[in-house]
Design an enzyme around this catalytic site. Sequence first.
Site: not given
Ligand code: ACO
Length: 325
Positions: A115, A252, A282
């Site tokens: 990224c 980004h 993304n």
């Molecule tokens: N729909 C519904 N529920 C979901 C989904 C979905 N698409 N995905 C995950 N969940 C659930 C999980 O299973 C979990 O359930 P549980 O509590 O029963 O176990 C719950 O939601 C919470 O999951 P988390 O992973 O803790 O959710 P979080 O609030 O951290 O959000 C996210 C997840 C959006 C991926 C966040 O962590 C994030 O944005 N991280 C950054 C990742 C990113 O942007 N990566 C891109 C590449 S790197 C970059 O470009 C910078």
Amino acid sequence: MSGIRAVPAGIGSYLPERVLTNDDLAKTVDTTHEWIVERTGIHRRHIAAQGETTADLAFHAVERALAAAGMTVDEIDMIVVATATPDQTFPSTATRIQHRIGMAHGFAFDVQAVCSGFLYALTVATQFIETGKARAAIVIGAETFSRILDWTDRATCVLFGDGAGALILKGETGTGRNTDRGVLSTELRSDGAHNASLYVDGGPSTTGIAGHLRMNGREVFKHAVRNLAEIGEAALTTAGLTPSDVRWVVPHQANARIISSTAQKIGVEMDRVIVTVQDHANTSAASIPLALDVAVRDGRIRTGDLLLLEAMGGGFTWGGAAVRW
Ligand code: ACO
């Protein structure tokens, strides 16, 4: 001290025709439009058609960038493509694009920083231009992440999309002051200790197949805001500038919460941040040039505006740049 600056001459981008909405995704994985919007800000993403490759998307973006610059391929000496989703393991996607645009001189190669790739490519091209090794360069970010997603994993498949953006940089003599147009500073960092937080579970030398993206979202989030704010501030400091000099932050586009938290940490209001994540999701290395193109074409970014670019990706890698448009 006067010298050659790498000055933006034209920008272009391309998104594949097919749009996949959150509601479309909710039909195939256990998710909802509301969950995706609340956690990420994403509403829709574009997905490449069958047979449509990263080089195909990049080719259209380059055509548009050349038209915007009013330049021909004869004036270009180098092509740098940032991509983690190349058409083939080798040769580079850059050489495929070089051939496609009818460029039989100069040189073309890919860089891989996921990224952050666009900022790595921008930095490399800037060095070549500033040292006089290239008169002008096409810097491309192009991806087809749809090909490396596990479409059964709701935690990752909702986050990404496909697209390409191309920026043409041209050498021009500057005064050496930060009032010049062009790339005023770039800063790059990486830390391979975080490989396991965001990776693809395959590759030519391990499994022999491309593999699928795997991510510890919380871990990425935790590092993203800190690293992005640090690198953004470093790029400004290197150029002798402060956040109050910035007209537009072009980050980004991974996640709306990362974008707003980083802007807040740097000290820039959201009305000075370009946000396209709602429409593109993304697109990895393509996200910054895609966002630049949107904001240049809708008239927000104007000649002379100071831009702060920042990105972070797998590795981890991260980078920042201060650019006067
Ligand atoms: N729909 C519904 N529920 C979901 C989904 C979905 N698409 N995905 C995950 N969940 C659930 C999980 O299973 C979990 O359930 P549980 O509590 O029963 O176990 C719950 O939601 C919470 O999951 P988390 O992973 O803790 O959710 P979080 O609030 O951290 O959000 C996210 C997840 C959006 C991926 C966040 O962590 C994030 O944005 N991280 C950054 C990742 C990113 O942007 N990566 C891109 C590449 S790197 C970059 O470009 C910078």
